[in-house]
Design an enzyme around this catalytic site. Structure first.
Site, PDB file in Angstrom:
ATOM      1  N   CYS A 121     -11.333   2.927 -16.334  1.00 56.39           N
ATOM      2  CA  CYS A 121     -10.286   3.868 -16.754  1.00 56.39           C
ATOM      3  C   CYS A 121      -9.593   3.442 -18.039  1.00 56.39           C
ATOM      4  CB  CYS A 121      -9.266   4.052 -15.649  1.00 56.39           C
ATOM      5  SG  CYS A 121     -10.016   4.483 -14.091  1.00 56.39           S
ATOM      6  N   HIS A 262      -2.767   6.674 -18.216  1.00 53.38           N
ATOM      7  CA  HIS A 262      -3.932   6.985 -17.381  1.00 53.38           C
ATOM      8  C   HIS A 262      -3.460   7.714 -16.129  1.00 53.38           C
ATOM      9  CE1 HIS A 262      -7.400   6.825 -14.967  1.00 53.38           C
ATOM     10  NE2 HIS A 262      -7.038   5.788 -14.243  1.00 53.38           N
ATOM     11  N   ASN A 292      -7.715  11.563 -10.650  1.00 56.12           N
ATOM     12  CA  ASN A 292      -8.071  10.465 -11.558  1.00 56.12           C
ATOM     13  C   ASN A 292      -9.475  10.723 -12.116  1.00 56.12           C
ATOM     14  OD1 ASN A 292      -8.881   8.065 -12.735  1.00 56.12           O
ATOM     15  ND2 ASN A 292      -8.155   6.766 -11.056  1.00 56.12           N
TER      16      ASN A 292
HETATM   17  N1  ACO Z   1      -4.695  10.336   4.127  1.00 60.84           N
HETATM   18  C1  ACO Z   1      -3.904   9.872   5.097  1.00 60.84           C
HETATM   19  N2  ACO Z   1      -3.697   8.551   5.299  1.00 60.84           N
HETATM   20  C2  ACO Z   1      -4.306   7.699   4.466  1.00 60.84           C
HETATM   21  C3  ACO Z   1      -5.154   8.118   3.424  1.00 60.84           C
HETATM   22  C4  ACO Z   1      -5.339   9.503   3.276  1.00 60.84           C
HETATM   23  N3  ACO Z   1      -6.106  10.019   2.303  1.00 60.84           N
HETATM   24  N4  ACO Z   1      -5.603   7.032   2.773  1.00 60.84           N
HETATM   25  C5  ACO Z   1      -5.061   5.956   3.375  1.00 60.84           C
HETATM   26  N5  ACO Z   1      -4.295   6.358   4.408  1.00 60.84           N
HETATM   27  C6  ACO Z   1      -3.513   5.530   5.336  1.00 60.84           C
HETATM   28  C7  ACO Z   1      -4.015   4.117   5.422  1.00 60.84           C
HETATM   29  O1  ACO Z   1      -5.090   4.031   6.344  1.00 60.84           O
HETATM   30  C8  ACO Z   1      -2.793   3.387   5.905  1.00 60.84           C
HETATM   31  O2  ACO Z   1      -2.688   3.553   7.291  1.00 60.84           O
HETATM   32  P1  ACO Z   1      -2.214   2.312   8.204  1.00 60.84           P
HETATM   33  O3  ACO Z   1      -0.825   1.972   7.726  1.00 60.84           O
HETATM   34  O4  ACO Z   1      -2.265   2.894   9.572  1.00 60.84           O
HETATM   35  O5  ACO Z   1      -3.198   1.221   7.931  1.00 60.84           O
HETATM   36  C9  ACO Z   1      -1.649   4.155   5.261  1.00 60.84           C
HETATM   37  O6  ACO Z   1      -2.184   5.420   4.866  1.00 60.84           O
HETATM   38  C10 ACO Z   1      -1.053   3.472   4.062  1.00 60.84           C
HETATM   39  O7  ACO Z   1      -2.122   3.003   3.222  1.00 60.84           O
HETATM   40  P2  ACO Z   1      -1.836   2.284   1.876  1.00 60.84           P
HETATM   41  O8  ACO Z   1      -3.139   1.865   1.278  1.00 60.84           O
HETATM   42  O9  ACO Z   1      -0.773   1.244   2.053  1.00 60.84           O
HETATM   43  O10 ACO Z   1      -1.209   3.487   1.050  1.00 60.84           O
HETATM   44  P3  ACO Z   1      -0.553   3.421  -0.355  1.00 60.84           P
HETATM   45  O11 ACO Z   1       0.805   3.962  -0.301  1.00 60.84           O
HETATM   46  O12 ACO Z   1      -0.772   2.063  -0.992  1.00 60.84           O
HETATM   47  O13 ACO Z   1      -1.440   4.457  -1.176  1.00 60.84           O
HETATM   48  C11 ACO Z   1      -3.258   4.519  -2.733  1.00 60.84           C
HETATM   49  C12 ACO Z   1      -2.840   4.270  -1.297  1.00 60.84           C
HETATM   50  C13 ACO Z   1      -2.855   5.933  -3.106  1.00 60.84           C
HETATM   51  C14 ACO Z   1      -4.763   4.361  -2.816  1.00 60.84           C
HETATM   52  C15 ACO Z   1      -2.547   3.493  -3.633  1.00 60.84           C
HETATM   53  O14 ACO Z   1      -2.726   2.196  -3.122  1.00 60.84           O
HETATM   54  C16 ACO Z   1      -3.046   3.526  -5.039  1.00 60.84           C
HETATM   55  O15 ACO Z   1      -2.888   4.515  -5.758  1.00 60.84           O
HETATM   56  N6  ACO Z   1      -3.619   2.424  -5.522  1.00 60.84           N
HETATM   57  C17 ACO Z   1      -4.138   2.366  -6.895  1.00 60.84           C
HETATM   58  C18 ACO Z   1      -5.481   3.011  -6.894  1.00 60.84           C
HETATM   59  C19 ACO Z   1      -5.954   3.401  -8.264  1.00 60.84           C
HETATM   60  O16 ACO Z   1      -5.211   3.847  -9.098  1.00 60.84           O
HETATM   61  N7  ACO Z   1      -7.256   3.260  -8.446  1.00 60.84           N
HETATM   62  C20 ACO Z   1      -7.900   3.735  -9.606  1.00 60.84           C
HETATM   63  C21 ACO Z   1      -8.092   2.677 -10.620  1.00 60.84           C
HETATM   64  S1  ACO Z   1      -8.812   3.369 -11.997  1.00 60.84           S
HETATM   65  C22 ACO Z   1     -10.505   3.006 -12.107  1.00 60.84           C
HETATM   66  O17 ACO Z   1     -10.872   2.128 -12.853  1.00 60.84           O
HETATM   67  C23 ACO Z   1     -11.491   3.749 -11.373  1.00 60.84           C
END
Ligand code: ACO
Length: 338
Positions: A121, A262, A292
């Site tokens: 990204c 981004h 994204n």
């Molecule tokens: N729907 C419902 N629940 C979900 C989902 C979903 N789609 N996905 C995860 N959950 C659940 C998890 O299982 C977890 O449940 P648990 O507490 O029972 O274990 C709960 O939601 C919380 O999960 P977290 O991972 O702590 O959620 P968080 O608030 O951190 O959000 C997210 C997750 C959105 C992925 C966040 O961590 C994030 O944006 N991280 C950065 C990711 C990113 O930007 N990646 C791209 C990089 S760019 C590239 O180079 C490709």
């Protein structure tokens, strides 16, 4: 880490923008029918409402060709005058040949060198840095940088933690040699990478470490992400990179007319905006509609900001991103289109 101060009169400038998004819209409600998720969870945690998916017969180069065509039309440049085509992508049609070579051929950039750039990204800003270096060193006059991604074909549609995040798009820019009196152009870059966290965002199988010819579990052929670690990394490096860049250039955040980050997650962007102290009215986001789109996200947002009348000639524009690698990048540019 690379930091440069350029932007001298007659340096490299951002001459034109362009984009292409596939027609198929996939809403959060569509994903609710596929995995155990809700529109409310996705919107609250990411800000994303819908994304675009390529059709079954569209590969990354098909999107890149359409975006490159849009950039060339907007710049009114003869494709034969393009010296280099760079395609930042982490979802190439094949491991090789490059998407860039196929794209150059199909848009008629018959005199261009072409290569892909793998910084996920952060790739578009890395690509702009490459283009600037090529132009300012005199190696090239016209460089086309087109971020292109088809993530819908490399995410596991059974994994709710990743499939909700990504979309497909291509978008890019033409970087050209400015006239001696031209005041615009790239003022500086700040690029970096931390490979110690490489496996926090990866596709384990399909390369030379874990060839697809050897046994593997189904999910290992798709994007694997340690979301919390990537989130922590992103919130830290976006702020640090921008502060380092602006300090080095002796530019205050109050002088920046437009911030385009981004488009991964609205919470990550909001965190950076707050920490940097930039007014929200000077930030442009469109991840709500595209999710994204990795290397395409920043040029897609820039193109839409231009169309919305938010990005105007003479604007001082700050770009910042992060991605797999893990990598980060920021850039300050005075937008002076043709
Ligand atoms: N729907 C419902 N629940 C979900 C989902 C979903 N789609 N996905 C995860 N959950 C659940 C998890 O299982 C977890 O449940 P648990 O507490 O029972 O274990 C709960 O939601 C919380 O999960 P977290 O991972 O702590 O959620 P968080 O608030 O951190 O959000 C997210 C997750 C959105 C992925 C966040 O961590 C994030 O944006 N991280 C950065 C990711 C990113 O930007 N990646 C791209 C990089 S760019 C590239 O180079 C490709």
């Amino acid at each position: 880490m690379i930091a440069a101060r350029n932007g001298r009169a007659g340096g490299a400038r951002l001459a034109a923008l362009g984009a292409y998004v596939p027609e198929r819209v996939v809403t959060n409600a569509d994903l609710e029918r596929q995995v155990d998720t809700t529109d409310e969870w996705i919107v609250t945690r990411t800000g994303i409402r819908e994304r675009r998916y390529a059709s079954a017969d569209q590969a990354t180069s098909d999107l890149a060709v359409l975006a490159a065509g849009d950039v060339l039309r907007n710049s009114r440049m003869d494709p034969a005058d393009v010296d280099v085509v760079i395609v930042p992508t982490c979802t190439p049609d094949h491991l090789f040949p490059s998407v860039a070579a196929m794209t150059a051929h199909r848009v008629g950039a018959v005199n261009a060198a072409a290569f892909d750039l793998q910084a996920a990204c952060s790739g578009f800003i890395y690509g702009l840095a490459q283009a600037t270096a090529l132009v300012e060193s005199g190696i090239a006059r016209n460089v086309l940088v087109v971020g292109a991604e088809v993530f819908s074909k490399i995410v596991d549609m059974e994994d709710r933690s990743t499939c909700i995040l990504f979309g497909d798009a291509a978008a890019g820019a033409l970087v050209t040699a400015g006239e001696p009196e031209c005041p615009g152009g790239f003022l500086g870059f700040e690029l970096g990478a931390d490979g110690s966290q490489a496996m926090d965002l990866c596709i384990p199988v399909g390369g030379t470490r874990r060839p697809a010819s050897q046994p593997f579990a189904r999910e290992e052929a798709f994007v694997q992400m340690n979301g919390r670690e990537v989130y922590k990394f992103a919130t830290r490096v976006m702020e640090e990179s921008v502060v380092r860049l602006l300090d080095r250039l002796e530019v205050g955040i109050g002088d920046v007319d437009l911030l385009v980050a981004h488009q991964a997650n609205l919470r990550i962007i909001d965190h950076a905006v707050k920490r940097l102290g930039i007014d929200g009215s000077r930030v442009f986001n469109n991840l709500e509609r595209y999710g994204n789109t990795s290397a395409a996200s920043i040029p897609l947002a820039l193109t839409e900001a231009r169309d919305a009348g938010v990005l105007n000639p003479g604007a001082l524009v700050l770009l910042v991103g992060f991605g797999a690698g893990l990598t980060w990048a920021s850039c300050l540019v005075r937008y002076e289109p043709e």
